[in-house]
Design an enzyme around this catalytic site. Structure first.
Site, PDB file in Angstrom:
ATOM      1  N   ASP A 239      -6.542  -6.013   3.802  1.00  0.00           N
ATOM      2  CA  ASP A 239      -7.485  -5.558   3.203  1.00  0.00           C
ATOM      3  C   ASP A 239      -8.890  -6.321   3.009  1.00  0.00           C
ATOM      4  OD1 ASP A 239      -9.637  -3.172   1.977  1.00  0.00           O
ATOM      5  OD2 ASP A 239      -8.213  -4.505  -0.277  1.00  0.00           O
TER       6      ASP A 239
ATOM      7  N   TYR B  17       0.915  -1.365   0.022  1.00  0.00           N
ATOM      8  CA  TYR B  17      -0.200   0.453  -0.196  1.00  0.00           C
ATOM      9  C   TYR B  17       0.873   1.545  -0.249  1.00  0.00           C
ATOM     10  CZ  TYR B  17      -4.896  -1.704   0.437  1.00  0.00           C
ATOM     11  OH  TYR B  17      -6.054  -1.324   0.688  1.00  0.00           O
TER      12      TYR B  17
ATOM     13  N   ASP C  27      -4.730 -18.056   0.711  1.00  0.00           N
ATOM     14  CA  ASP C  27      -5.257 -18.775  -0.103  1.00  0.00           C
ATOM     15  C   ASP C  27      -5.379 -19.686   0.682  1.00  0.00           C
ATOM     16  OD1 ASP C  27      -2.550 -20.237  -0.416  1.00  0.00           O
ATOM     17  OD2 ASP C  27      -2.576 -21.083  -2.455  1.00  0.00           O
TER      18      ASP C  27
ATOM     19  N   ASP D 199     -12.681  -7.756   4.619  1.00  0.00           N
ATOM     20  CA  ASP D 199     -14.287  -8.085   4.221  1.00  0.00           C
ATOM     21  C   ASP D 199     -14.822  -9.468   4.073  1.00  0.00           C
ATOM     22  OD1 ASP D 199     -13.589  -4.996   3.047  1.00  0.00           O
ATOM     23  OD2 ASP D 199     -14.770  -5.505   0.822  1.00  0.00           O
TER      24      ASP D 199
ATOM     25  N   LYS E  20       1.950 -14.763   2.895  1.00  0.00           N
ATOM     26  CA  LYS E  20       2.441 -16.123   1.370  1.00  0.00           C
ATOM     27  C   LYS E  20       3.981 -16.686   1.562  1.00  0.00           C
ATOM     28  CE  LYS E  20       0.889 -17.512  -2.245  1.00  0.00           C
ATOM     29  NZ  LYS E  20      -0.397 -18.757  -2.837  1.00  0.00           N
TER      30      LYS E  20
END
Ligand code: IPM
Ligand code: MG
Length: 361
Positions: free
Chosen positions: A251, A140, A227, A255, A195
């Site tokens: 992020d 970001y 994942d 959600d 990851k």
């Protein structure tokens, strides 16, 4: 003796922001505390009034206040502006300028709303997870970034877009401490999502989180690839207690977690600096499609105000009062459109605010 009167920056923003904020302000006013609340424009409203999504006066107010209560930003009207002037820059700028590195996003399923989830009730009933998202690092904010001439490979010479994923050791350490300490007040389990199988940044993340964990022998730590975490969140979300992860993965996963509850209109969030000064905002967005209709759910903003009372203003009892009042109106069967079901009573944004104020007693 002089008592410091808490100053709260009220930043309603765009879309449904002003409507939901009005109800949260009423609830704060009804507590019988004397807060100094000062308003300022932010997001598209900031751009419209002052030519910038985060006007100087708004940033100054946010810096001098004890806490910031934030509505939502964004509207289709501003989609064609250059990136630096888009409403989202306001929230990114506030996070960076105020050093709000720890984002707490609870995903709680209220028993009264079990039917609102798209998942089977037995998969989600009683869900209570806390996502802790690092908020000021990662891809970001990493530099360099931009569009340049592709230096090599089969597309050499063409234009390419690029960003930089990075985490400094201290950034990982401080968010890991936040996660382990939050877990100590809950079920004492932390899942660190990364990851590490592909990315250097996140192998490093995993190593540092493992080191910090040595300070917290009473907390169980597991590592999970992002994942797989996405898959487990919809398969068996109740297995999680605290999830800690980087800015980008957080992020996306937050959600997904919010939607498990079926009522993103109910979920508050807190973004804290190293001294627990914070910005509090609903997890949902500005919903310009329903703005001005008086149908938005103000409860996420009201619950964000409760988090503010607890974390930044040292008023845990008042926070409990607000949360109890919200539970009470749900138990009374009052529902805004987003959480309405057959057999409940549909109310407007303002009527929901009325009911919470009344329930405060
Ligand atoms: C969020 C939002 C923001 C983010 C946007 C509006 C910049 O999606 O708070 O999750 O990506 O962090
Ligand atoms: Mg998001």
């Amino acid at each position: 003796m002089t008592t410091h009167m808490n100053k709260i920056a009220i930043l309603p923003g765009d879309g449904i922001g002003p409507e939901i904020m009005a109800q949260a302000v009423r609830v704060l006013e009804a507590l019988g505390e004397s807060f100094e609340m000062e308003r300022a424009e932010v997001g598209g409203a900031g751009y419209a009034a002052h030519g910038h999504p985060l006007p100087e006066a708004t940033l100054k107010l946010a810096k001098e206040a004890d806490a910031v209560l934030f509505g939502a930003v964004g509207d289709y009207k501003y989609d064609t502006l250059e990136r630096a002037l888009r409403p989202e820059q306001a929230i990114l700028g506030l996070r960076r300028e105020l050093g709000l590195f720890a984002n707490l996003r609870p995903a709680i399923l209220y028993p009264e709303l079990a039917g609102a989830s798209t998942l089977k009730p037995e998969v989600v009933s009683g869900l209570d997870i806390l996502i802790i998202r690092e908020l000021t690092g990662d891809i970001y904010f990493g530099k360099p970034r931009g569009v340049r001439e592709c230096p090599d490979g089969p597309f050499q010479g063409q234009r390419e877009g690029f960003d930089t994923m990075r985490y400094a050791e201290g950034e990982i350490r401080r968010i890991a401490h936040v996660a382990f300490q939050a877990a100590q007040k809950r079920d004492r389990r932390v899942t660190s999502v990364d990851k590490a199988n592909v990315l250097e940044t996140f192998q490093f993340w995993r190593d540092i989180v493992t080191e910090v964990h040595k300070d917290y022998p009473d907390v169980a730590l597991e590592h999970m690839y992002v994942d797989n975490a996405a898959m487990q969140l919809v398969r068996a979300p109740k297995k999680f207690d605290v999830i800690v992860t980087g800015n980008m993965f957080g992020d996306i996963l937050s959600d997904a977690a919010a939607m498990l509850t079926g009522s993103i209109g109910m979920l508050p969030s807190a973004s804290l600096d190293a001294n627990n000064k914070g910005l509090y905002e609903p997890s949902h967005g500005s919903a310009p499609d329903i703005a001005g209709q008086g149908i938005a759910n103000p409860l996420a903003t009201i619950l964000s105000a409760a988090m503010m009372l607890r974390f930044s203003l040292g008023k845990a009892e008042q926070a409990d009062r607000v949360e109890a009042a919200v539970k009470q109106v749900l138990a009374q069967g009052l529902r805004t459109a987003d959480i309405f079901e057959e057999g409940t009573t549909r109310v407007s944004t303002e009527q929901m605010g009325d009911a919470v104020v009344k329930a405060l007693g």
